[in-house]
Enzyme design. Structure first.
Site, PDB file in Angstrom:
ATOM      1  N   GLU A 139       1.961  -6.830   7.547  1.00  0.00           N
ATOM      2  CA  GLU A 139       0.952  -5.929   8.096  1.00  0.00           C
ATOM      3  C   GLU A 139       0.907  -5.909   9.620  1.00  0.00           C
ATOM      4  OE1 GLU A 139      -0.393  -6.664   3.878  1.00  0.00           O
ATOM      5  OE2 GLU A 139       0.570  -7.814   5.485  1.00  0.00           O
ATOM      6  N   GLU A 162       0.307 -10.074  -1.700  1.00  0.00           N
ATOM      7  CA  GLU A 162      -1.089 -10.489  -1.889  1.00  0.00           C
ATOM      8  C   GLU A 162      -1.448 -10.512  -3.375  1.00  0.00           C
ATOM      9  OE1 GLU A 162      -3.913  -9.394   1.630  1.00  0.00           O
ATOM     10  OE2 GLU A 162      -2.680  -7.620   1.208  1.00  0.00           O
ATOM     11  N   ALA A 168       0.830  -1.208   0.000  1.00  0.00           N
ATOM     12  CA  ALA A 168       0.000   0.000   0.000  1.00  0.00           C
ATOM     13  C   ALA A 168       0.862   1.256   0.000  1.00  0.00           C
ATOM     14  CB  ALA A 168      -0.917   0.008   1.217  1.00  0.00           C
ATOM     15  N   GLY A 192       0.606  -5.837   0.400  1.00  0.00           N
ATOM     16  CA  GLY A 192      -0.288  -5.978  -0.740  1.00  0.00           C
ATOM     17  C   GLY A 192       0.408  -6.455  -1.993  1.00  0.00           C
TER      18      GLY A 192
END
Length: 299
Positions: free
Chosen positions: A169, A149, A101, A146
């Protein structure tokens, strides 16, 4: 059967790319060096392989609002493009796949905006997961939060041995929100996934291969694109296969993994029934009989 039909609706068999899908979009017609998403449609013996290159160097390909929207628009176009047989997602920024992010942008968001943004990012990874063609992630650099991910949403992953990966995270007092808590356990098992998630551990490509997070870990080369080159080798190996068969294999595996083994056999049976009436199946039989390479058209 309901689950299979639901996934088929989300990831349909290939349909021609329509004019309406391309109007107002410059993704496939132009490739400016400043574009955050650059698409290459390979030609000649590589025809059918499409490469998405993430190109946001100022933020290490971090996910901001605009970047996620452009990525989402790109995936929507590819989803309905019958000419795309295999998709590779890579970075055009040296040393990084995706840093996760955009935390600078995140710091300016309200709580409501954060939730809305994470929901959009999750929808992006789901849309990649449900693409009808095989998707390969080439990790020639860091894939954190992310970024990892995104890679986990792909069917196959190749990493350079020195790439840094991790769902970090928990170190920021949050949790993965783009599917990481669900996809990682399916790859490595619940116990190891919890260890990696609890600690926010960062590991290299070799360890990722040992864990089962990636399919291949390769030594980095001088041009820093070793993972991409290995991804291309995989794509070349897959390319001769029938595109409808690839779509249905993906459906059978993905839906079957979420079912008991008995239901899985039924899912396989239904998927096979969709292969039988295709022109590609007949072409495969004729090619075998005539001792030549088949010419599959996705029909």
């Amino acid at each position: 059967m309901i689950a299979l039909q639901s996934l088929r609706n989300a990831a349909p068999l290939r349909r021609p790319l329509t004019l309406a899908a391309t109007q107002g979009s410059r993704l496939f017609s132009e490739k400016a060096p400043s574009d955050p998403i650059i698409i290459d449609r390979l030609e000649n013996e590589h025809k059918g392989i499409v490469v998405i290159g993430m190109n946001r160097p100022e933020a290490k390909n971090a996910f901001g609002k605009s970047f996620v929207q452009k990525f989402t628009d790109t995936v929507k176009i590819i989803k309905h493009d019958q000419d795309t047989r295999i998709l590779i997602i890579r970075s055009l920024v040296p040393g990084v796949f995706c840093a996760g992010a955009d935390l600078k942008e995140r710091a300016t968001m309200s709580d409501k905006e954060v939730v809305e943004f994470v929901n959009r990012l999750r929808k992006l990874t789901i849309s990649i997961e449900r693409l009808p063609m095989p998707v390969i992630a080439a990790l020639d650099g860091a894939a954190l939060g992310g970024g990892l991910e995104l890679a986990l949403a792909c069917d196959l992953r190749v990493a350079s041995s020195n790439a840094k990966l991790g769902l970090v995270e928990s170190r920021l007092a949050i949790i993965p929100g783009a599917g990481g808590t669900q996809r990682l356990p399916r790859l490595v098992g619940a116990s190891l996934a919890k260890e990696l998630l609890f600690t926010g551990r960062i590991f290299d490509g070799k360890k990722a291969r040992e864990y089962g997070v990636v399919n291949h870990a390769v030594e980095q080369n001088e041009t820093k694109d070793a993972a991409f080159k290995r991804a291309m080798e995989l794509a070349e190996e897959i390319l001769p296969s029938g595109p409808i068969a690839l779509n249905l294999i993906k459906t059978a595996v993905d839906v079957g993994m979420q079912s008991d083994i008995g239901s899985g056999y039924k899912i396989e049976e239904e998927c096979y029934s969709h292969v039988v009436p295709t022109k590609d199946r007949i072409e495969g039989l004729l090619a075998f009989k005539e001792k030549r390479a088949p010419r599959f058209k996705g029909e």
